[in-house]
Design a protein around this motif. Structure first.
Motif, PDB file in Angstrom:
ATOM      1  N   UNK B 119       0.842  -1.192   0.000  1.00 40.62           N
ATOM      2  CA  UNK B 119       0.000   0.000   0.000  1.00 40.62           C
ATOM      3  C   UNK B 119       0.880   1.245   0.000  1.00 40.62           C
ATOM      4  N   UNK B 120       1.994   1.198   0.751  1.00 39.11           N
ATOM      5  CA  UNK B 120       2.872   2.363   0.762  1.00 39.11           C
ATOM      6  C   UNK B 120       3.722   2.442  -0.510  1.00 39.11           C
ATOM      7  N   UNK B 121       4.181   1.286  -1.004  1.00 42.03           N
ATOM      8  CA  UNK B 121       4.967   1.320  -2.250  1.00 42.03           C
ATOM      9  C   UNK B 121       4.114   1.821  -3.412  1.00 42.03           C
ATOM     10  N   UNK B 122       2.801   1.594  -3.342  1.00 41.43           N
ATOM     11  CA  UNK B 122       1.903   2.007  -4.421  1.00 41.43           C
ATOM     12  C   UNK B 122       1.232   3.348  -4.141  1.00 41.43           C
ATOM     13  N   UNK B 123       1.720   4.072  -3.161  1.00 42.90           N
ATOM     14  CA  UNK B 123       1.142   5.371  -2.808  1.00 42.90           C
ATOM     15  C   UNK B 123       1.040   6.252  -4.060  1.00 42.90           C
ATOM     16  N   UNK B 125       1.203   9.410  -4.792  1.00 44.88           N
ATOM     17  CA  UNK B 125       2.179  10.472  -5.093  1.00 44.88           C
ATOM     18  C   UNK B 125       3.580  10.134  -4.598  1.00 44.88           C
ATOM     19  N   UNK B 126       3.674   9.578  -3.360  1.00 48.36           N
ATOM     20  CA  UNK B 126       5.003   9.383  -2.777  1.00 48.36           C
ATOM     21  C   UNK B 126       5.562   7.977  -3.005  1.00 48.36           C
ATOM     22  N   UNK B 127       4.709   7.050  -3.461  1.00 54.88           N
ATOM     23  CA  UNK B 127       5.131   5.656  -3.586  1.00 54.88           C
ATOM     24  C   UNK B 127       6.279   5.475  -4.551  1.00 54.88           C
ATOM     25  N   UNK B 128       7.168   4.549  -4.211  1.00 55.77           N
ATOM     26  CA  UNK B 128       8.385   4.385  -5.000  1.00 55.77           C
ATOM     27  C   UNK B 128       8.065   3.914  -6.417  1.00 55.77           C
ATOM     28  N   UNK B 129       7.009   3.135  -6.577  1.00 50.48           N
ATOM     29  CA  UNK B 129       6.671   2.637  -7.919  1.00 50.48           C
ATOM     30  C   UNK B 129       6.294   3.805  -8.824  1.00 50.48           C
ATOM     31  N   UNK B 130       5.506   4.741  -8.259  1.00 52.31           N
ATOM     32  CA  UNK B 130       5.139   5.908  -9.062  1.00 52.31           C
ATOM     33  C   UNK B 130       6.324   6.826  -9.325  1.00 52.31           C
ATOM     34  N   UNK B 139       3.108   8.865 -16.637  1.00 51.27           N
ATOM     35  CA  UNK B 139       2.292   9.632 -15.699  1.00 51.27           C
ATOM     36  C   UNK B 139       1.903   8.718 -14.537  1.00 51.27           C
ATOM     37  N   UNK B 140       1.762   9.317 -13.357  1.00 49.95           N
ATOM     38  CA  UNK B 140       1.551   8.495 -12.156  1.00 49.95           C
ATOM     39  C   UNK B 140       0.219   7.760 -12.206  1.00 49.95           C
ATOM     40  N   UNK B 141       0.220   6.615 -11.558  1.00 48.52           N
ATOM     41  CA  UNK B 141      -0.960   5.760 -11.535  1.00 48.52           C
ATOM     42  C   UNK B 141      -1.467   5.691 -10.097  1.00 48.52           C
ATOM     43  N   UNK B 142      -2.786   5.853  -9.915  1.00 54.61           N
ATOM     44  CA  UNK B 142      -3.358   5.707  -8.590  1.00 54.61           C
ATOM     45  C   UNK B 142      -3.747   4.243  -8.412  1.00 54.61           C
ATOM     46  N   UNK B 143      -2.743   3.423  -8.043  1.00 53.31           N
ATOM     47  CA  UNK B 143      -2.913   1.973  -8.096  1.00 53.31           C
ATOM     48  C   UNK B 143      -4.119   1.459  -7.314  1.00 53.31           C
TER      49      UNK B 143
END
Lengths: 277, 287
Positions: B119-123, B125-130, B139-143
């Motif tokens: 959940x945090x890795x997929x955050x 705005x701040x998540x590392x994956x984004x 462009x960032x994804x709201x996983x």
């Protein structure tokens, strides 16, 4: 081996290790370093090293809510201990008879038990049953539930292994005048040690990590398990990632220790269980 | 001495009694309670109302589709990825025990812990994956917040966590293949991929069947990971049957919750039993 092949293998090694580290180990590294940061730094969710190390996060987690995490650890360990102990005794006995005897009654019983490998438990009727027995939300109740749910898999492992125990050993016991009970516990059961080790590890991990059953059958502030407290922390510490991650690490450590000691055994056990199933 | 006396039925009884009381009886009685409105103490018979409700209410019946998508996708991806990982780990590389351990470890971590981690890795705005996606120019994804994507995000995490069991089963299957088959194929001039396709794949069919059945049943019953990551949301976008059962229970609709439980049981039965039958038949035909 020719040179081209050697290089191929080397490339495979490097690429494989790199992917394994990035995909499978990195998330745990991320948890760990962020659990050591202060609140503001952790909330950035960055992978950078902490500017100052805060081991006291771990103490804060343990102290939180009147040492709730420690109480939860005690509960989880006791549930695990009781359930696994009973599982080993009753399932080894049952697996022994199921493997040795092949008549109608035994077959019906073992088919019924094996249904449990596939079918989901019926949750609300179980709550009603536990209430009627006056064991709802008690340690005894959740232990019985965990035993019932792990019985099919455990019995299957024992049934598979009993086949490798020679019947001649049992006959020797009977000649010496043992009862069937003595023959089983003095001769057969000690020979089942390898599969018992597998059962201990696999069932212990499953029960320790279980969330769904404690959620239904053991909920409440006093008698939480580690997974329940972790879930509640998620809401409580939504803006304090350092503490949330510290809790994740604390709860994962027992599994990490088990893994480091029994790595081979777990993997082999999984294969044995899965392939025979 | 007679067999019945030596291998006494009483040895079987403790395990069977516990299993019968705490598993079989609740399962059997769930068929009855699913036809009632009840509160653990009293019940009123209401026929098939709960089932009608479950299938007609969009917020409930979408959980059926989600469950099927979840189970078949996780199962399919595990079958595919695990095969290639296993193939890689049975080759001549030297770091295989390290890689195997790395792949296997997530399996010992609880679904709740894995859920929190991702959940945090997929955050959004701040998540590392984004952050990686952004760095690569995407462009960032709201996983987990986008209803069209959330279910697939959880599926990806489930595959990450569970691919190891499938891999280990495949490895056992591949290692048990007699090496003379490969030698024969090599003499006939088969390339590496021809050997994989014509020798490895058919010979590890039993392992593949175990993987399919295990991951499919696991997927159909999944609760912990979904509950930890999305709680069924956003909206009802990731609700599966098991999470509906919990939600209806928490809301006090015990009859509806029990009906959901029975629907899950029936769904698993009509998928898993015929599939197992078919796979065993096919295995026999192959050997």
């Amino acid at each position: 081996m020719n040179k081209k092949k050697k290089i191929q293998i080397l490339v495979g090694d490097i690429v494989g290790c790199a992917l394994a580290i990035i995909i499978f180990i990195f998330p745990f590294y991320f948890m760990f370093i962020n659990s050591l940061k202060d609140r503001r730094e952790a909330n950035k969710l960055s992978i950078a090293f902490p500017t100052s190390i805060h081991w006291e996060n771990y103490l804060d987690v343990l102290k939180n809510n009147n040492y709730q995490v420690l109480i939860a650890f005690k509960n989880s360990f006791l549930i695990m201990l009781f359930a696994v102990a009973v599982l080993i005794i009753v399932c080894s006995m049952a697996g022994y008879v199921v493997q040795r005897r092949n008549d109608k009654v035994v077959n019906i019983i073992s088919t019924l038990v094996m249904l449990g490998l596939m079918l989901p438990p019926a949750i609300l009727p179980t709550i009603k049953l536990l209430q009627q027995l006056h064991i709802y939300k008690t340690m005894f109740g959740i232990v019985m539930i965990e035993i019932a749910l792990q019985t099919p898999f455990t019995l299957m492992l024992y049934r598979g292994f009993v086949a490798s125990v020679p019947k001649e050993l049992e006959e020797a016991g009977y000649i010496d005048g043992c009862t069937n009970f003595q023959v089983f516990f003095k001769i057969v059961f000690p020979l089942l040690k390898p599969v018992s080790a597998t059962v201990i590890i696999l069932d212990a991990v499953t029960i320790f990590n279980d969330f769904q059953n404690p959620l239904y059958f053991f909920n409440g502030s006093k008698n939480a398990t580690v997974q329940l407290t972790l879930y509640n922390f998620m809401g409580q510490f939504a803006s304090e990632y350092n503490l949330l991650f510290a809790d994740v690490i604390i709860i994962t450590i027992p599994m990490l220790i088990i893994f480091l000691i029994f790595n081979r055994k777990i993997v082999d056990g999984m294969v044995a269980g899965a392939v025979k199933g | 001495m007679k067999k019945e006396k030596i291998y006494s039925i009483w040895f079987l009884m403790p395990a069977f009694v516990i299993f019968a009381v705490f598993f079989l009886i609740p399962v059997l009685s769930s068929f009855f309670y699913s036809l009632t409105i009840w509160d653990f103490k009293t019940f009123t018979f209401c026929g098939f109302d709960n089932y009608v409700m479950f299938f007609s209410e969009p917020s409930l019946n979408t959980s059926l589709i989600h469950t099927l998508v979840y189970a078949f996708m996780t199962s399919g991806l595990k079958v595919l990825f695990a095969f290639f990982i296993a193939l890689f780990l049975t080759s001549k590389i030297r770091t295989k025990s390290f890689i195997r351990s790395a792949v296997f470890f997530p399996n010992l971590v609880s679904a709740i812990a894995v859920g929190i981690t991702f959940t945090t890795l997929m955050h959004p705005t701040k998540g590392i994956i984004n952050i990686i996606i952004k760095a690569l120019g995407g462009s960032t994804v709201n996983f987990l917040g986008d209803p069209n994507i959330a279910l697939f995000s959880v599926i990806a995490v489930d595959v990450w966590k569970g691919v190891s069991i499938a891999t280990v089963i495949y490895i056992a299957g591949i290692q048990s293949i007699d090496s003379t088959y490969y030698e024969a194929a090599q003499i006939d001039g088969a390339t590496f991929w021809q050997r994989v396709w014509n020798v490895t794949l058919p010979m590890c069919a039993p392992a593949m069947d175990s993987v399919i059945i295990l991951s499919l049943i696991g997927g159909l019953r999944c609760f912990d990971l979904i509950w930890a990551m999305t709680g069924g949301g956003p909206g009802f976008a990731t609700d599966v049957i098991a999470s509906v059962v919990y939600k209806q229970y928490a809301a006090g609709f015990y009859g509806l919750s029990t009906a959901g439980n029975v629907i899950m049981l029936v769904l698993i039965s009509i998928i898993a039993f015929p599939l197992q039958h078919f796979l065993i038949k096919r295995e026999e035909a192959l050997s």
